[in-house]
Design an enzyme around this catalytic site. Structure first.
Site, PDB file in Angstrom:
ATOM      1  N   HIS A 184       0.799  -1.125   0.147  1.00  0.00           N
ATOM      2  CA  HIS A 184       0.074   0.100  -0.092  1.00  0.00           C
ATOM      3  C   HIS A 184       0.929   1.391   0.038  1.00  0.00           C
ATOM      4  O   HIS A 184       0.520   2.071   0.693  1.00  0.00           O
ATOM      5  CB  HIS A 184      -0.908   0.242   1.087  1.00  0.00           C
ATOM      6  N   GLY A 220      -7.388 -14.614  -7.054  1.00  0.00           N
ATOM      7  CA  GLY A 220      -7.738 -13.787  -5.753  1.00  0.00           C
ATOM      8  C   GLY A 220      -6.536 -14.194  -4.752  1.00  0.00           C
ATOM      9  O   GLY A 220      -7.110 -13.978  -3.384  1.00  0.00           O
ATOM     10  N   GLY A 274      -3.987 -13.020  -4.181  1.00  0.00           N
ATOM     11  CA  GLY A 274      -3.027 -11.994  -3.914  1.00  0.00           C
ATOM     12  C   GLY A 274      -1.637 -12.224  -4.730  1.00  0.00           C
ATOM     13  O   GLY A 274      -0.441 -11.183  -4.332  1.00  0.00           O
ATOM     14  N   SER A 296      -1.510 -11.352  -8.096  1.00  0.00           N
ATOM     15  CA  SER A 296      -1.846 -10.419  -9.298  1.00  0.00           C
ATOM     16  C   SER A 296      -2.068 -11.289 -10.610  1.00  0.00           C
ATOM     17  O   SER A 296      -1.371 -10.942 -11.687  1.00  0.00           O
ATOM     18  CB  SER A 296      -0.410  -9.585  -9.742  1.00  0.00           C
ATOM     19  N   ASP A 351       1.907  -4.040  -9.581  1.00  0.00           N
ATOM     20  CA  ASP A 351       1.560  -5.459  -9.986  1.00  0.00           C
ATOM     21  C   ASP A 351       2.096  -5.449 -11.663  1.00  0.00           C
ATOM     22  O   ASP A 351       2.871  -6.359 -11.925  1.00  0.00           O
ATOM     23  CB  ASP A 351       0.301  -5.616  -9.899  1.00  0.00           C
TER      24      ASP A 351
HETATM   25  C1  GLA Z   1      -2.704  -4.618  -5.019  1.00  0.00           C
HETATM   26  C2  GLA Z   1      -2.757  -3.594  -5.808  1.00  0.00           C
HETATM   27  C3  GLA Z   1      -1.370  -2.862  -5.939  1.00  0.00           C
HETATM   28  C4  GLA Z   1      -0.840  -2.591  -4.414  1.00  0.00           C
HETATM   29  C5  GLA Z   1      -1.022  -3.665  -3.446  1.00  0.00           C
HETATM   30  C6  GLA Z   1      -0.819  -3.108  -2.249  1.00  0.00           C
HETATM   31  O1  GLA Z   1      -1.971  -5.648  -5.396  1.00  0.00           O
HETATM   32  O2  GLA Z   1      -3.193  -3.959  -7.014  1.00  0.00           O
HETATM   33  O3  GLA Z   1      -1.246  -1.624  -6.646  1.00  0.00           O
HETATM   34  O4  GLA Z   1      -1.673  -1.377  -3.928  1.00  0.00           O
HETATM   35  O5  GLA Z   1      -2.477  -4.203  -3.530  1.00  0.00           O
HETATM   36  O6  GLA Z   1       0.450  -3.183  -1.769  1.00  0.00           O
END
Ligand code: GLA
Length: 386
Positions: free
Chosen positions: A32, A126, A128, A130, A176
């Protein structure tokens, strides 16, 4: 790869002009921070989305995939209208969103020949990791090369982000897509999300006998709604209250003064971002001076900050991190946007079976569904495969 070529031939009756692929990513540290114009340190993983692509000469774009029964077709010149009517939905929003976004970046969609795209992926959805950026990056690179467009990888990352923000509707940052397009084997992408200058940082996991274990909790998240958007809004409110363009401009030394200007919750959100930016810089420095075995405490501190200050962890992620650390991981943290998804543990290769067992037991004791575990290797970014 042969699967998408075969499916392409079955669906179109033609041989694909080429096959491209792009990886998912694990974020080593820097969560974030991207939309706060700070620093991130993700790496591309050995799970990829593969796209077989072939030119058409009728201005039509058709997308099909191994995970959806029905191909979707749109006239390129109709794409803007279809998007405006909110009809780019579900999985097809990612590839078609990229085509639309190329138009926003100056490609004349009435002047390109049309395309068939057939997609397959081994990036879990889903978790995390990407999966969406992997689709966007593979499609963006395929179209760039197939249509002879002149875009750098950095620009293609912005194209993918635009698709995600405006078509999928998730207010995500640039991390990502950058990881997926700029990653390289055995290395992380150290990205300054303000200047968008990226540096490749050697990880040296293999030489140090270390591996990254992914623990996918199975708890699913969606960034288009809910917590992700709220956290982003809290960061923007924090920056405005502190009178800076972005939280990037707040340093550790400014935190004590910030406490007086912010409500308690906003202060903790801000503190996460500010300390996390510093942890990214510290991780890069530590990797360079002392090697990967020395970054464990930074990973642990990142998780605590996300759990307590940013409040984006869930009990399953905390259980995974704690069990992994107790069983011998050097460091562990949730990775990605939060509210579910996966944790990562950096560990000596020979400790991985014990860590995996300990995680399984910890989940069983709490009557949680067994999480999926697998190791990942820092890998090359998007490329043409054939
Ligand atoms: C997701 C978003 C990214 C980033 C992360 C948190 O993966 O796509 O852009 O903000 O959350 O670090």
């Amino acid at each position: 790869m042969s699967d998408v070529r075969e499916l392409f031939a079955t669906l179109t009756g033609r041989v694909a002009d080429g096959v491209w692929s792009a990886p998912g990513r694990v974020n080593l540290i820097g969560e974030h921070t991207d939309y706060n114009e700070g620093f991130v340190l993700p790496f591309a993983i050995d799970r990829r989305t593969v796209v077989a692509a072939g030119r058409r000469d009728d201005g039509l774009v058709r997308v099909a995939s191994t995970f959806a029964a029905e191909p979707v077709r749109v006239e390129l010149t109709d794409l803007a209208r279809v998007h405006a009517e909110g009809r780019l939905r579900d999985w097809a929003a990612y590839p078609l969103g990229v085509v639309w976004a190329l138009g926003e970046f100056g490609v004349d969609l009435s002047g390109v020949p049309g395309v068939d795209l057939v997609i397959d992926s081994t990036v879990p959805v889903g978790a995390g990791l990407s999966s969406s950026a992997a689709i966007e990056s593979a499609v963006a690179l395929a179209l760039t090369q197939l249509w002879g467009l002149d875009f750098s990888r950095e620009t293609l990352a912005r194209v993918g982000q635009r698709a995600e923000n405006d078509v999928v509707g998730a207010p995500t940052g640039i991390m990502d897509q950058s990881a997926s397009l700029l990653g390289s084997a055995d290395a992380a992408v150290f990205l300054d999300c303000r200047s968008l200058v990226a540096e490749v940082v050697a990880l040296g996991f293999a030489e140090a006998g270390l591996v990254v274990l992914v623990i996918d909790t199975g708890v699913r998240h969606a960034h288009a709604t809910g917590g992700y958007r709220d956290r982003r809004a809290a960061c923007e409110a924090g920056a405005a209250a502190l009178g800076v363009p972005a939280l990037r401009d707040v340093g550790i030394d400014d935190l004590s003064g910030a406490r007086d200007l912010l409500d308690e919750t906003t202060f903790r959100r801000v503190r996460h971002v500010v300390t996390e930016n510093q942890r990214v810089l510290d991780t890069v420095r530590t990797l360079r001076t002392d090697g990967p075995a020395a970054i464990g405490a930074l990973l642990d501190a990142s998780h605590v900050s996300m759990r307590d200050d940013f409040e984006i962890s869930v009990p399953e992620l905390d259980v995974a991190v704690e069990a992994a650390t107790s069983a011998g991981a050097i460091g562990a943290r949730m990775t990605g946007g939060g509210f579910g998804g996966a944790a990562i543990a950096l560990a000596p290769a020979d400790a991985v079976p014990a860590i995996s067992d300990a995680v399984e037991k910890a989940f069983a004791t709490r009557r949680l569904a067994s999480p999926t575990r697998f190791t990942v290797t820092p890998s090359d970014g998007a490329r043409r495969d054939g």
